[in-house]
Design an enzyme around this catalytic site. Structure first.
Site, PDB file in Angstrom:
ATOM      1  N   LEU A  70      53.979  22.952  91.521  1.00 49.24           N
ATOM      2  CA  LEU A  70      52.555  23.307  91.604  1.00 49.24           C
ATOM      3  C   LEU A  70      51.689  22.086  91.303  1.00 49.24           C
ATOM      4  O   LEU A  70      51.818  21.469  90.242  1.00 49.24           O
ATOM      5  CB  LEU A  70      52.223  24.432  90.622  1.00 49.24           C
ATOM      6  CG  LEU A  70      53.051  25.715  90.773  1.00 49.24           C
ATOM      7  CD1 LEU A  70      52.462  26.818  89.892  1.00 49.24           C
ATOM      8  CD2 LEU A  70      53.125  26.177  92.228  1.00 49.24           C
ATOM      9  N   ARG A 113      39.723  17.534  83.246  1.00 56.72           N
ATOM     10  CA  ARG A 113      39.670  16.810  81.970  1.00 56.72           C
ATOM     11  C   ARG A 113      40.127  15.355  82.063  1.00 56.72           C
ATOM     12  O   ARG A 113      39.921  14.575  81.147  1.00 56.72           O
ATOM     13  CB  ARG A 113      40.496  17.560  80.910  1.00 56.72           C
ATOM     14  CG  ARG A 113      39.731  18.722  80.299  1.00 56.72           C
ATOM     15  CD  ARG A 113      40.576  19.493  79.321  1.00 56.72           C
ATOM     16  NE  ARG A 113      41.503  20.387  79.990  1.00 56.72           N
ATOM     17  CZ  ARG A 113      42.540  20.971  79.390  1.00 56.72           C
ATOM     18  NH1 ARG A 113      42.787  20.736  78.115  1.00 56.72           N
ATOM     19  NH2 ARG A 113      43.323  21.778  80.065  1.00 56.72           N
ATOM     20  N   LYS A 120      44.723  14.310  89.405  1.00 61.16           N
ATOM     21  CA  LYS A 120      45.493  14.273  88.160  1.00 61.16           C
ATOM     22  C   LYS A 120      46.966  13.921  88.359  1.00 61.16           C
ATOM     23  O   LYS A 120      47.493  13.030  87.694  1.00 61.16           O
ATOM     24  CB  LYS A 120      45.383  15.613  87.429  1.00 61.16           C
ATOM     25  CG  LYS A 120      46.289  15.674  86.199  1.00 61.16           C
ATOM     26  CD  LYS A 120      45.910  16.759  85.237  1.00 61.16           C
ATOM     27  CE  LYS A 120      46.528  18.074  85.580  1.00 61.16           C
ATOM     28  NZ  LYS A 120      46.359  19.041  84.461  1.00 61.16           N
ATOM     29  N   ASN A 129      49.070 -25.995 103.276  1.00 61.90           N
ATOM     30  CA  ASN A 129      49.541 -25.032 104.284  1.00 61.90           C
ATOM     31  C   ASN A 129      48.431 -24.375 105.073  1.00 61.90           C
ATOM     32  O   ASN A 129      48.687 -23.673 106.030  1.00 61.90           O
ATOM     33  CB  ASN A 129      50.403 -23.947 103.607  1.00 61.90           C
ATOM     34  CG  ASN A 129      49.630 -23.172 102.560  1.00 61.90           C
ATOM     35  OD1 ASN A 129      48.693 -23.694 101.948  1.00 61.90           O
ATOM     36  ND2 ASN A 129      50.014 -21.930 102.345  1.00 61.90           N
TER      37      ASN A 129
END
Ligand code: UD1
Ligand code: CA
Length: 461
Positions: free
Chosen positions: A9, A16, A23, A386
Site C-alpha cells: 500500500l 507530515r 513519502k 580536452n
C-alpha cells in the site's frame, strides 16, 4: 509450498513529511523506502507484486519502473479499499498474500519468512504481524480470545478504555490466504469513527466464518516502524545503517567506526577489507577483499577489486582494479577505468579516463577523455586540454610513455609508445613512438643582469 503474492500500500498522502517528494520515495540508506519493501519481498520468490498507488502515483511509477504491477486507488477510502484495488490481479488465485505498507521499510527478510512459516504451521486463514509497544497510542489493538487466537483488531479511535490498555498492536502487515482475503474484503463496511473501509475488519469477518486468525509478534518491534515524518525518517536511517554495518562486520569486514560510516543498502564488501571513518559507500558500489577504504572516501556506483587503497577521495561511476591506490584528495568522475597497480595520487582529477596497468598519475593533474596505456608516467601538473569550447576531444598516451611535469596535451592528440615529452611543453601535434617532444620557448640567460638593476640597499650612482 503455495504461491506467494504481495500487495504494497502506497497511496496515502504523507502530509507530515511536508515534502514535494512523495513519502514512500524518500530514501532510507540511499533507497526509496517503498523500494526496500519491494526488494525484501522480492527476495522471497513472489508470483505477483502489486503496488497500490494514489497520491503521487506518477512519480512512484516513474521511480519503481516496470518490475511491479500497479493498482490505482483514485480516492483514499481506507486500507481495505486500498487492498481491494489489487483485486483484478489477484482475485481467484491460489496462494498466500502478504499485505505490506510502502512506508514500513525496515522489515527484514527473516521476519517476513518467520511470519510466513508461522502462518503455514498454524494453517491459519490470516496471520497478523504484531508488536508489543510500551506506548501503543494511535495503533490498532490486537484482541485475542482465550485460546490466544486473534478475535479482532480495534482501531485506537474506536477502542474502549479496556481495549486501549492492550499493548499488543497491529503493525499493518499480514499473511492471508488469497482466496479467503477477497471474500472477506467484500464484506468490509465503513461504519466506524473515521468512516473508512478498515482492512482490520477482515479479522472479525474471517472469525465469524469460523476461520482461524493468529498473531505473530515481531522479534524486534523497531523493524515494524512506520515513517510518517522526517524525525522517524532519521530514526529509520540510523536503525538501518546500523543493521547494514553489522551485517558487513559479521561477514568479515572491519568497520572502524560504524557511527561515522554510511553504507547504503545494496553495497557489497569483501572480507578483510577495512572501512575507515568518514566513508560513504553508495548505490551499486562493490568493494573487493583486503582493501582499505577511507578515511573520508565517498564512492557512488564504483567497482573496486581486491587490495585497493582509497583515501580522502570522491569517486563516482568508475572502476578500479587490484592493488591500485587512489588519494589523498583525488576526484574520480564517471567513465573512469583504473587498471591494476595504478597510482592515482594527490589533487588528481580523472574523468572518462582509462588508465592501464602500472601507470602513475601521482600529483596535481587533470586527465579527462583520455586513454593512458600501461606503465605510463604522467608528470606533476599535466593537463589534458580536452575541450575546445564546443566539443570534447580525446587524448591517447601509449604504453611506456613519459610525460614531463606541467605539460598541456591539447586534444585530439596521441603520444606514441615509449615517447618522452619534455617538462613544460604544450603538445598539440602527435608525438611518434620513441621520440622526445619539446614544445616550449628556448631559455635565454642574460648575463650580469643583476648588476644593471636598481636594488634595495644598493647605492645608486
Ligand atoms: C493502520 C491500521 C492499524 C495499524 C496501523 C499501523 C487500519 C484500519 N488500521 O492504521 O490497525 O495499527 O496501520 O501503522 O488498517 N493507505 C492507502 N490507501 C488508503 C489508506 C491507507 O494506500 O486509502 C496506505 C497508507 O499510505 C499507509 C498505510 O496504508 O502506507 C496505512 O495507512 P494509515 O492511514 O497510516 O493507517 P493507520 O490509520 O495508521
Ligand atoms: Ca500510519
Amino acid at each position: 509450498m503455495s504461491k506467494i503474492h504481495a500487495v504494497v500500500l502506497a497511496a496515502g498522502q504523507g502530509t507530515r513529511m511536508k515534502s514535494k517528494l512523495h513519502k514512500v520515495l524518500h530514501p532510507v540508506c540511499g533507497k526509496p523506502m517503498v523500494q526496500h519493501v519491494i526488494d525484501t519481498m522480492a527476495s522471497m520468490q513472489v508470483e505477483n507484486m502489486i503496488v497500490v498507488v494514489g497520491h503521487g502515483a506518477d512519480s512512484v511509477r516513474a521511480e519503481l519502473g516496470e518490475g511491479v504491477t500497479y493498482a490505482m486507488q483514485e480516492k483514499q477510502m481506507g486500507t481495505a479499499h486500498a487492498v481491494q484495488q489489487a483485486a483484478p490481479f489477484l482475485q481467484g488465485k491460489q496462494g498466500t498474500t502478504f499485505l505490506l505498507y510502502g512506508d514500513v521499510p525496515l522489515l527484514s527478510k527473516q521476519t517476513l519468512t518467520d511470519l510466513l512459516r508461522y502462518h503455514e504451521s498454524q494453517q491459519a486463514a490470516a496471520t497478523v504481524l504484531t508488536a508489543v509497544l510500551p506506548d501503543p497510542t494511535g495503533y490498532g489493538r490486537i484482541i485475542r480470545d482465550e485460546a490466544g487466537e486473534v478475535l479482532r483488531i480495534v482501531e485506537h479511535k474506536d477502542a474502549t478504555e479496556a481495549e486501549r490498555a492492550v499493548r499488543e498492536i497491529n503493525t499493518g502487515i499480514y499473511c492471508v490466504d488469497n482466496q479467503k482475503l477477497w471474500d472477506a474484503l467484500a464484506e468490509v463496511k465503513n461504519d466506524n469513527a473515521q468512516g473508512e473501509y478498515y482492512l482490520t475488519d477482515c479479522v472479525a469477518i474471517l472469525r465469524e466464518r469460523g476461520e482461524k486468525v493468529v498473531g505473530f509478534a515481531a522479534a524486534d518491534p523497531e523493524e515494524t516502524m512506520g515513517i510518517n515524518d522526517r524525525v522517524q525518517l532519521a530514526d529509520a536511517e540510523a536503525y538501518l545503517r546500523r543493521r547494514i554495518a553489522v551485517e558487513h562486520m559479521r561477514n568479515g569486514v572491519t568497520i572502524v567506526d560504524p557511527s561515522s560510516t554510511y553504507i547504503e543498502a545494496d553495497v557489497t564488501i569483501g572480507a578483510d577489507t577495512i572501512i575507515q571513518p568518514g566513508t560513504f559507500l553508495r548505490g551499486r558500489t562493490t568493494i573487493g577483499s583486503d582493501c582499505v577504504i577511507g578515511p573520508q572516501a565517498d564512492l557512488r556506483d564504483v567497482t573496486v577489486a581486491d587490495q585497493v587503497t582509497i583515501h580522502y577521495a570522491v569517486m563516482a561511476e568508475a572502476s578500479i582494479e587490484r592493488e591500485s591506490t587512489v588519494g589523498p584528495y583525488a576526484y574520480v568522475r564517471p567513465g573512469t577505468e583504473i587498471g591494476p597497480h595504478v597510482k592515482v595520487g594527490d589533487f588528481v582529477e580523472l574523468k572518462n579516463a582509462k588508465i592501464k596497468e602500472g601507470s602513475k598519475v601521482p600529483h596535481l593533474s587533470y586527465v579527462g577523455d583520455a586513454e593512458i596505456g600501461a606503465n605510463v608516467n604522467i608528470g606533476c601538473g599535466t593537463i589534458t586540454v580536452n575541450y575546445d569550447g564546443a566539443v570534447k576531444h580525446k587524448t591517447v598516451v601509449e604504453d611506456g610513455a613519459f610525460i614531463g611535469c606541467n605539460t598541456n596535451l591539447v586534444a585530439p592528440v596521441t603520444v606514441g609508445q615509449n615517447a618522452y615529452v619534455a617538462a613544460g611543453s604544450t603538445i598539440h601535434l602527435d608525438v611518434p613512438a620513441n621520440a622526445l617532444a619539446i614544445a616550449r620557448e628556448r631559455q635565454v640567460n642574460k648575463l650580469d643582469y643583476a648588476d644593471k638593476m636598481p636594488r634595495k640597499g644598493k647605492k645608486q650612482s
